[in-house]
Design a protein around this motif. Structure first.
Motif, PDB file in Angstrom:
ATOM      1  N   ASP A 607      29.435  46.664  38.854  1.00 42.36           N
ATOM      2  CA  ASP A 607      28.667  45.528  38.344  1.00 42.36           C
ATOM      3  C   ASP A 607      28.618  45.622  36.825  1.00 42.36           C
ATOM      4  O   ASP A 607      27.960  46.495  36.257  1.00 42.36           O
ATOM      5  CB  ASP A 607      27.260  45.558  38.940  1.00 42.36           C
ATOM      6  N   LEU A 608      29.333  44.704  36.162  1.00 44.02           N
ATOM      7  CA  LEU A 608      29.410  44.708  34.699  1.00 44.02           C
ATOM      8  C   LEU A 608      28.563  43.596  34.086  1.00 44.02           C
ATOM      9  O   LEU A 608      28.836  43.120  32.987  1.00 44.02           O
ATOM     10  CB  LEU A 608      30.869  44.558  34.254  1.00 44.02           C
ATOM     11  N   SER A 609      27.521  43.197  34.793  1.00 46.71           N
ATOM     12  CA  SER A 609      26.683  42.101  34.308  1.00 46.71           C
ATOM     13  C   SER A 609      26.018  42.417  32.972  1.00 46.71           C
ATOM     14  O   SER A 609      25.605  41.503  32.249  1.00 46.71           O
ATOM     15  CB  SER A 609      25.619  41.742  35.348  1.00 46.71           C
ATOM     16  N   PHE A 610      25.933  43.691  32.619  1.00 41.19           N
ATOM     17  CA  PHE A 610      25.350  44.070  31.335  1.00 41.19           C
ATOM     18  C   PHE A 610      26.173  43.536  30.164  1.00 41.19           C
ATOM     19  O   PHE A 610      25.693  43.496  29.026  1.00 41.19           O
ATOM     20  CB  PHE A 610      25.241  45.598  31.235  1.00 41.19           C
ATOM     21  N   LEU A 611      27.413  43.109  30.422  1.00 40.79           N
ATOM     22  CA  LEU A 611      28.243  42.566  29.347  1.00 40.79           C
ATOM     23  C   LEU A 611      27.669  41.274  28.782  1.00 40.79           C
ATOM     24  O   LEU A 611      27.915  40.926  27.632  1.00 40.79           O
ATOM     25  CB  LEU A 611      29.661  42.305  29.859  1.00 40.79           C
ATOM     26  N   GLY A 612      26.926  40.551  29.604  1.00 44.64           N
ATOM     27  CA  GLY A 612      26.357  39.291  29.151  1.00 44.64           C
ATOM     28  C   GLY A 612      27.344  38.145  29.259  1.00 44.64           C
ATOM     29  O   GLY A 612      28.391  38.244  29.905  1.00 44.64           O
ATOM     30  N   GLU A 613      26.995  37.031  28.598  1.00 42.87           N
ATOM     31  CA  GLU A 613      27.820  35.836  28.686  1.00 42.87           C
ATOM     32  C   GLU A 613      29.101  35.988  27.877  1.00 42.87           C
ATOM     33  O   GLU A 613      29.176  36.753  26.915  1.00 42.87           O
ATOM     34  CB  GLU A 613      27.031  34.632  28.160  1.00 42.87           C
ATOM     35  N   GLY A 614      30.108  35.240  28.295  1.00 41.17           N
ATOM     36  CA  GLY A 614      31.353  35.233  27.542  1.00 41.17           C
ATOM     37  C   GLY A 614      32.529  35.717  28.373  1.00 41.17           C
ATOM     38  O   GLY A 614      32.376  36.188  29.497  1.00 41.17           O
ATOM     39  N   THR A 615      33.702  35.585  27.781  1.00 37.52           N
ATOM     40  CA  THR A 615      34.928  36.036  28.437  1.00 37.52           C
ATOM     41  C   THR A 615      35.330  37.393  27.860  1.00 37.52           C
ATOM     42  O   THR A 615      35.340  37.572  26.631  1.00 37.52           O
ATOM     43  CB  THR A 615      36.062  35.020  28.203  1.00 37.52           C
ATOM     44  N   PHE A 616      35.643  38.315  28.744  1.00 35.60           N
ATOM     45  CA  PHE A 616      35.982  39.672  28.325  1.00 35.60           C
ATOM     46  C   PHE A 616      37.329  40.070  28.909  1.00 35.60           C
ATOM     47  O   PHE A 616      37.661  39.722  30.037  1.00 35.60           O
ATOM     48  CB  PHE A 616      34.915  40.666  28.795  1.00 35.60           C
ATOM     49  N   LYS A 617      38.065  40.823  28.132  1.00 38.35           N
ATOM     50  CA  LYS A 617      39.298  41.433  28.612  1.00 38.35           C
ATOM     51  C   LYS A 617      39.117  42.942  28.648  1.00 38.35           C
ATOM     52  O   LYS A 617      38.182  43.493  28.048  1.00 38.35           O
ATOM     53  CB  LYS A 617      40.478  41.060  27.713  1.00 38.35           C
ATOM     54  N   THR A 640      41.644  40.287  32.639  1.00 41.57           N
ATOM     55  CA  THR A 640      40.439  39.520  32.293  1.00 41.57           C
ATOM     56  C   THR A 640      39.331  39.898  33.266  1.00 41.57           C
ATOM     57  O   THR A 640      39.554  39.915  34.485  1.00 41.57           O
ATOM     58  CB  THR A 640      40.712  38.010  32.376  1.00 41.57           C
ATOM     59  N   ILE A 641      38.166  40.250  32.740  1.00 37.70           N
ATOM     60  CA  ILE A 641      37.031  40.591  33.599  1.00 37.70           C
ATOM     61  C   ILE A 641      36.613  39.334  34.365  1.00 37.70           C
ATOM     62  O   ILE A 641      36.451  38.260  33.775  1.00 37.70           O
ATOM     63  CB  ILE A 641      35.852  41.124  32.759  1.00 37.70           C
ATOM     64  N   PRO A 642      36.445  39.422  35.704  1.00 40.23           N
ATOM     65  CA  PRO A 642      36.052  38.235  36.484  1.00 40.23           C
ATOM     66  C   PRO A 642      34.769  37.598  35.952  1.00 40.23           C
ATOM     67  O   PRO A 642      33.896  38.262  35.393  1.00 40.23           O
ATOM     68  CB  PRO A 642      35.847  38.798  37.892  1.00 40.23           C
ATOM     69  N   ALA A 643      34.665  36.295  36.145  1.00 45.82           N
ATOM     70  CA  ALA A 643      33.504  35.552  35.638  1.00 45.82           C
ATOM     71  C   ALA A 643      32.200  36.052  36.227  1.00 45.82           C
ATOM     72  O   ALA A 643      31.152  35.999  35.571  1.00 45.82           O
ATOM     73  CB  ALA A 643      33.683  34.059  35.938  1.00 45.82           C
ATOM     74  N   ASN A 644      32.245  36.553  37.467  1.00 47.05           N
ATOM     75  CA  ASN A 644      31.017  37.073  38.091  1.00 47.05           C
ATOM     76  C   ASN A 644      30.696  38.490  37.640  1.00 47.05           C
ATOM     77  O   ASN A 644      29.730  39.097  38.105  1.00 47.05           O
ATOM     78  CB  ASN A 644      31.113  36.992  39.616  1.00 47.05           C
ATOM     79  N   LYS A 645      31.532  39.039  36.754  1.00 41.13           N
ATOM     80  CA  LYS A 645      31.347  40.385  36.184  1.00 41.13           C
ATOM     81  C   LYS A 645      31.365  41.492  37.254  1.00 41.13           C
ATOM     82  O   LYS A 645      30.761  42.542  37.060  1.00 41.13           O
ATOM     83  CB  LYS A 645      30.039  40.466  35.373  1.00 41.13           C
ATOM     84  N   LYS A 646      32.055  41.246  38.336  1.00 39.03           N
ATOM     85  CA  LYS A 646      32.241  42.262  39.375  1.00 39.03           C
ATOM     86  C   LYS A 646      33.679  42.747  39.314  1.00 39.03           C
ATOM     87  O   LYS A 646      34.622  41.960  39.486  1.00 39.03           O
ATOM     88  CB  LYS A 646      31.950  41.700  40.772  1.00 39.03           C
ATOM     89  N   LEU A 647      33.857  44.036  39.054  1.00 37.06           N
ATOM     90  CA  LEU A 647      35.201  44.600  38.913  1.00 37.06           C
ATOM     91  C   LEU A 647      35.501  45.523  40.086  1.00 37.06           C
ATOM     92  O   LEU A 647      34.771  46.474  40.339  1.00 37.06           O
ATOM     93  CB  LEU A 647      35.301  45.371  37.590  1.00 37.06           C
ATOM     94  N   GLN A 648      36.578  45.213  40.801  1.00 33.99           N
ATOM     95  CA  GLN A 648      37.010  46.037  41.931  1.00 33.99           C
ATOM     96  C   GLN A 648      37.986  47.091  41.417  1.00 33.99           C
ATOM     97  O   GLN A 648      38.969  46.755  40.744  1.00 33.99           O
ATOM     98  CB  GLN A 648      37.699  45.179  42.995  1.00 33.99           C
ATOM     99  N   ILE A 649      37.707  48.354  41.741  1.00 32.95           N
ATOM    100  CA  ILE A 649      38.635  49.414  41.344  1.00 32.95           C
ATOM    101  C   ILE A 649      38.974  50.274  42.554  1.00 32.95           C
ATOM    102  O   ILE A 649      38.222  50.351  43.521  1.00 32.95           O
ATOM    103  CB  ILE A 649      38.061  50.301  40.216  1.00 32.95           C
ATOM    104  N   LYS A 650      40.124  50.911  42.477  1.00 34.57           N
ATOM    105  CA  LYS A 650      40.576  51.791  43.547  1.00 34.57           C
ATOM    106  C   LYS A 650      41.059  53.092  42.928  1.00 34.57           C
ATOM    107  O   LYS A 650      41.816  53.072  41.947  1.00 34.57           O
ATOM    108  CB  LYS A 650      41.697  51.129  44.348  1.00 34.57           C
ATOM    109  N   MET A 651      40.622  54.197  43.493  1.00 35.06           N
ATOM    110  CA  MET A 651      41.008  55.512  42.979  1.00 35.06           C
ATOM    111  C   MET A 651      41.698  56.322  44.072  1.00 35.06           C
ATOM    112  O   MET A 651      41.282  56.320  45.231  1.00 35.06           O
ATOM    113  CB  MET A 651      39.780  56.265  42.454  1.00 35.06           C
ATOM    114  N   ALA A 652      42.726  57.044  43.672  1.00 39.20           N
ATOM    115  CA  ALA A 652      43.448  57.923  44.584  1.00 39.20           C
ATOM    116  C   ALA A 652      42.616  59.170  44.853  1.00 39.20           C
ATOM    117  O   ALA A 652      41.625  59.441  44.161  1.00 39.20           O
ATOM    118  CB  ALA A 652      44.794  58.300  43.964  1.00 39.20           C
TER     119      ALA A 652
END
Length: 663
Positions: A607-617, A640-652
């Motif tokens: 959850d990257l909602s702490f980034l606030g408003e705007g478009t982020f890469k 590009t960070i999704p507009a909902n600020k939810k980033l899916q990651i996968k780790m080996a």
């Protein structure tokens, strides 16, 4: 005896008991944490957090020479209370400012002593205070931290299997954790702080100490069949003898029957009990920093955190050059050239630059021209740090520090203390003070956990006291560094920064690791190594591998070199002790995100909602599709960070994830 007389007798007995035993309650600012202090024949305290018992009634006292026991039959003379809410500047830390908000209570006793308590929203701390004339001798400080249940723990034993505590006091404070119930912990072994207890309702308790000055450090031990942890302190050294590693240590041959001789008017170290409602809260805790004494070094604008190109872990094993690599000018110029090309601030000369077995830092080997290297480094905007064995540094400390400060050296990495008795604790303060006097930074290795000295002397820029990557130069194939990596952010890192010395470019997937001294490797994936530069708090951070390897891996090296070492803001994103961790940190306008997993592959939604408003890469480094077989496999992308600020990651398995996020 008639009924009235019986009732009167019972009433008087109860009344006298009620008068004799007094209780004092202290609540945290949010009201969730409650501490009750009982003063009777002994002093005890208990702690609860909402409906969860944190500590059952636990007795505390301090015994002074002359048979005076602070805490036995104590009489309260005065109770003072306070409420504090302030902000502490923290320029070389994981955030620019630390909020210090607590309710305080001081129980002042007859006999010129008191106990101070502070209740924070995230824990409790207490300390003894004395107002005695002249000097005092402290025979012992007693504490039994009791639990009503046999909780599971994450316990770090000392890395010594010597049969007696007296022998175990000599240790390097580097050890993996065992996950065992309190009553099953080894009663014959000391355990170091911080120490973690798993409570009910998903909560955790971390026990540590802060503001450890002019007093020995605390160990824990369980010596009963009940779930109880007893405090243990190293007695004061009576006789010491030069010896140990290359004759750079002072070995205690005999100890006194007391733990400290000190001034009679003073505050003693804080005993801290950090309570978390979720595991991730532990990775962004400021208790030790808050409790430490404020800056004594004055203006510290000259302190410069940064990255360090390190020589020892990679065994000076560079290649593709036309000179013989080793501890010589040509090799260090190569390190300086590499550091300069990548914006790395420092090169360290680790053990070997001074004449071996002499414990004399004024004797430099003929293969090294220190003045020449310092000048060469300056021409390339790279400064020099010197390694120093404890006794070589201590025996003529001010002369050594002044000499090399005038030469242009910027700091020392001091190693092989391996004790935390009062004598050694005092050395750390003296070293910090003298180095500050000459504008020199200091990185303590072979040392006990941090207790806030980096706030009191901000030129103390890092500590070891961690079972870092050096272990993989010699540890067997069965060694599990990956699980340790996802445990220390929740425990050891609470105490303060840690010089884990990451950055390996040889990365072993599970089953591929081998100990090779001259060509060491890490366990887990390449992205794991990158992520640790975000996850691990380390203002003075090493690049452990050799320049030849880094120059073959430009993408990864550029990312490592670009990650800041101090931060304006830290956010705990997710985590579970010994399983996985995810942290975000901000420096200026950019955010960095790091995540690690254990030997399980893992998918997380951050959850990257702490980034606030705007478009982020984001520039991301993720485990490659074959990273489970070839640990070095990774993929770099710009997303590009999704507009909902939810980033899916996968780790080996044994993997990691690292990102730089920008607007």
């Amino acid at each position: 005896m008639n009924c009235k007389l019986v009732c009167l007798t019972l009433f008087l007995a109860y009344g006298l008991q009620a008068v004799a035993q007094k209780s004092y309650q202290l609540d945290s600012p949010d009201g969730k944490l409650k501490t009750v202090v009982n003063v009777d024949k002994i002093i005890s305290f208990s702690v609860s957090h909402e409906e969860t018992e944190v500590l059952a009634p636990s007795s505390i006292s301090m015994s002074l020479e002359g048979d005076e026991i602070l805490g036995l039959h104590a009489k309260v003379a005065k109770v003072t209370r306070s409420a504090v809410n302030k902000v502490i500047p923290s320029p070389f830390y994981k955030k620019a400012e630390v909020t210090d908000s607590y309710n305080g209570m001081s129980l002042n006793f007859k006999g010129n002593w008191s106990i101070e308590f502070r209740a924070y929203n995230d824990g409790l701390a207490y300390r003894f205070v004395t107002r005695k004339k002249g000097d005092i001798v402290v025979k012992s400080e007693e504490a039994s931290y009791n639990f009503s249940k046999n909780y599971e723990t994450f316990a770090p034993y000392v890395n010594s299997k010597a049969p007696t505590f007296e022998q175990q006091f000599f240790n390097s404070f580097e050890q993996p954790y065992v996950n065992e119930p309190i009553t099953e912990l080894n009663s014959g072994r000391l355990m170091i702080l911080p120490f973690l207890v798993t409570l009910d309702n998903g909560k955790k308790l971390c026990i540590t100490e802060a503001d450890l000055e002019d007093f020995p450090g605390m160990f824990l031990n369980n010596s009963t069949e009940k779930p109880s942890l007893k405090a243990v302190h190293a007695p004061y050294p009576k006789t010491v003898e030069q010896g140990g590693h290359n004759r750079l240590q002072m070995l205690v041959k005999q100890r006194e029957d007391f733990i400290a001789k000190t001034t009679g008017t003073r505050t003693f170290p804080w005993r801290a009990f950090i309570v978390s409602e979720s595991d991730k809260q532990l990775t962004d805790n400021d208790m030790v920093f808050r409790l430490a004494s404020p800056n004594r070094a004055g203006d510290v604008s000259w302190v410069k955190p940064g990255k360090v190109a390190w020589d020892w872990w990679n065994d000076w094993n560079i290649y593709g050059v036309d000179f013989k690599a080793g501890i010589n000018n040509e090799t260090y110029k190569y390190y300086i050239d590499f550091a300069s090309a990548h914006g790395i601030d420092y090169v360290i000369l680790d053990e070997g630059w001074s004449v071996n077995l002499k414990a004399d830092l004024m004797q430099v080997i003929p293969e090294i021209d220190l003045k020449g290297l310092i000048e060469y480094g300056k021409s390339k905007n790279v400064d020099i740090i010197l390694w120093a064995g404890y006794w070589a540094f201590h025996r003529d400390m001010e002369k050594v520090v002044k000499h090399y400060a005038e030469m242009g050296v910027k700091g020392f990495k001091v190693d092989f203390m391996d004790r935390d008795d009062q004598q050694m604790v005092n050395f750390l303060y003296e070293a910090a003070r003298i180095c500050a006097k000459y504008k020199m930074m200091v990185d303590f290795h072979g040392v006990f956990k941090p207790t806030g000295l980096n706030r009191t002397y901000p030129n103390v820029i890092n500590y070891e006291g961690v079972n870092g990557l050096e272990q993989l130069k010699w540890s067997p194939e069965s060694y599990d560094m990956v699980t340790y990596d996802v445990t220390i952010p929740f425990i050891r890192m609470i105490a303060g920064p840690m010089d884990y010395t990451q950055g390996a470019m040889r990365n072993a997937a599970r089953g591929s690791y081998r100990p090779i001294n001259s060509e060491p490797m890490s366990q887990g994936t390449r992205c794991r190594q990158l992520a640790t530069y975000v996850i691990f708090e380390s203002p003075f951070n090493m690049l452990c591998d050799n320049p030849s390897n880094y120059m073959r891996e430009e993408e990864c090296t550029e990312f490592i070199a670009s990650v800041p070492t101090v931060w304006d803001q830290t956010m705990s994103l997710d985590g579970k002790v010994s399983e996985y961790v995810a942290i975000a940190r901000r420096n200026g306008a950019d955010w960095y995100v790091g995540a690690l997993t254990n030997w399980d592959s893992r998918e997380l939604e951050l959850d990257l909602s702490f980034l606030g408003e705007g478009t982020f890469k984001a520039e991301i480094f993720k485990d490659g599709v074959n990273a489970d077989r070839a640990g070095r496999d990774y993929k770099k992308e710009i997303i590009t960070i999704p507009a909902n600020k939810k980033l899916q990651i996968k780790m080996a398995p044994g993997g990691g994830f690292a990102a730089r996020i920008f607007k």
